[in-house]
Design a protein around this motif. Sequence first.
Motif, PDB file in Angstrom:
ATOM      1  N   ILE A 110       0.306   6.748  -9.629  1.00 25.27           N
ATOM      2  CA  ILE A 110       0.812   8.040  -9.376  1.00 25.27           C
ATOM      3  C   ILE A 110       0.327   8.829 -10.347  1.00 25.27           C
ATOM      4  CG2 ILE A 110       3.244   8.932  -9.500  1.00 25.27           C
ATOM      5  CD1 ILE A 110       4.192   6.936  -7.495  1.00 25.27           C
ATOM      6  N   LEU A 147       1.557   0.804  -9.661  1.00 29.81           N
ATOM      7  CA  LEU A 147       2.071   2.023  -9.042  1.00 29.81           C
ATOM      8  C   LEU A 147       1.934   3.136 -10.086  1.00 29.81           C
ATOM      9  CD1 LEU A 147       3.517   3.207  -6.794  1.00 29.81           C
ATOM     10  CD2 LEU A 147       5.558   2.376  -7.560  1.00 29.81           C
ATOM     11  N   ILE A 207       3.132  -3.414  -7.467  1.00 27.12           N
ATOM     12  CA  ILE A 207       3.777  -2.481  -8.321  1.00 27.12           C
ATOM     13  C   ILE A 207       3.651  -2.398  -9.593  1.00 27.12           C
ATOM     14  CG2 ILE A 207       5.557  -4.621  -9.046  1.00 27.12           C
ATOM     15  CD1 ILE A 207       6.898  -1.361  -7.264  1.00 27.12           C
ATOM     16  N   MET A 220       0.787  -1.155  -0.058  1.00 26.33           N
ATOM     17  CA  MET A 220      -0.120   0.093   0.111  1.00 26.33           C
ATOM     18  C   MET A 220       0.859   1.171  -0.038  1.00 26.33           C
ATOM     19  SD  MET A 220      -2.651   1.743   0.265  1.00 26.33           S
ATOM     20  CE  MET A 220      -4.425   1.449   0.604  1.00 26.33           C
ATOM     21  N   VAL A 221       0.746   2.097  -0.977  1.00 26.16           N
ATOM     22  CA  VAL A 221       1.328   3.490  -0.903  1.00 26.16           C
ATOM     23  C   VAL A 221       0.258   4.615  -0.642  1.00 26.16           C
ATOM     24  CG1 VAL A 221       2.578   5.020  -2.237  1.00 26.16           C
ATOM     25  CG2 VAL A 221       2.875   2.547  -2.656  1.00 26.16           C
ATOM     26  N   SER A 222       0.531   5.326   0.255  1.00 31.92           N
ATOM     27  CA  SER A 222      -0.312   6.404   0.845  1.00 31.92           C
ATOM     28  C   SER A 222       0.089   7.833   0.078  1.00 31.92           C
ATOM     29  CB  SER A 222      -0.407   6.394   2.203  1.00 31.92           C
ATOM     30  OG  SER A 222       0.927   6.980   2.889  1.00 31.92           O
ATOM     31  N   GLY A 223      -0.651   8.666  -0.454  1.00 34.28           N
ATOM     32  CA  GLY A 223      -0.467   9.715  -1.217  1.00 34.28           C
ATOM     33  C   GLY A 223      -0.291  11.042  -0.418  1.00 34.28           C
ATOM     34  N   ILE A 224      -0.292  12.167  -1.118  1.00 33.27           N
ATOM     35  CA  ILE A 224      -0.062  13.417  -0.470  1.00 33.27           C
ATOM     36  C   ILE A 224      -1.518  13.651   0.443  1.00 33.27           C
ATOM     37  CG2 ILE A 224       1.708  14.352  -1.781  1.00 33.27           C
ATOM     38  CD1 ILE A 224      -0.513  15.539  -3.666  1.00 33.27           C
ATOM     39  N   LEU A 228      -3.015   5.943  -2.379  1.00 34.11           N
ATOM     40  CA  LEU A 228      -3.005   5.936  -3.620  1.00 34.11           C
ATOM     41  C   LEU A 228      -3.815   4.344  -3.802  1.00 34.11           C
ATOM     42  CD1 LEU A 228       0.403   6.470  -4.997  1.00 34.11           C
ATOM     43  CD2 LEU A 228      -1.752   8.095  -5.092  1.00 34.11           C
TER      44      LEU A 228
END
Lengths: 245, 73
Positions: free
Chosen positions: B21, B17, B14, B1-5, B9
């Motif tokens: 983004i 991704l 991968i 998991m990638v959290s955004g600004i 997200l």
Amino acid sequence: MSDKLLISFGIPNSLQKHNRTDSSSSSNPIISVGDGVEREMLCCAFAEYQSVPNCFLAAQLDGTYGLATTPVAPLAASSSRQKDFAVFGALVGLLIINGIAPTPLDPVLLHYFLHDCDFNSITPGLLSEWHHQFYSMIQQWRDTGSNGDISPFSFWLAAYADNTEVSYIFGLDLSSAELELHNCCQISAIQNRDDELHVACAAFMVYRAVVGSEAPAHSDMRSFLSGFRLPTRNGFSLPKVSWHY
Amino acid sequence: MVSGISSSLDCDSIGDLAAAIYQCAKGPGEAEELVVSGSNLSELTESFKIKLAEAAKSQDFTQILSPRHHFEM
């Protein structure tokens, strides 16, 4: 679509070539588009930076590379050098976004950049995973303590706690006598140290080994990061994404 | 998991991704289109590097990170 033959949308390059051959007898112009083209272009552009020895990449731990910064760069303020490093940084950022490892850059250094140059983001676990021998040395250094004998660390101190270029040491350009002299100077300089200085030496060696000899404010590093961050109008930038694995 | 600004997200692997983004970087509204062309890989690469240099100079990679991007040769 009527006057163009769209060869690929993210299909393997070998298949693109196959299709291109098949259509060569046609009078239609050939266009290759898609993820495959984008990835190939990114890799090709990145490879150009690798092909110039010691210009953009400098040898670091375990066969990995960092940025080849030079102390002269801030004095010169070369706009072409700044542009080259910025484009290089942007390419590295785009490779990461596209899931392509920008080998041979040090993964720990990339992690540091992705965390907006936060030195605390370089955890013992991360260091151990990628540079185990160096991590073990740092652990031994900490265990030795401020009153312990640091002569067994002479090589590491010479490599990472003085002003000698790391690649210079690793390139074995120093004679053994010169290296010994370096080692003696370093050890005598920090022989009398308190706990704080002892811990600081460990942190300094980690910084030098992973990031290099310059601070993030150095012009080469700053130029690289200006591209790597990929800032956009809406306030997005690559390090603003919180990376959880 | 990638959290955004400002929010997470939508990205669990991968492979997702880049798209996640690009979506996060464009913000609300219509994304600007990025078209980069070249007659061969070398030309395409040079054209893209020029665009990267311009974006770095202006510190605005909005078009570079557009979800509507096309690379042609």
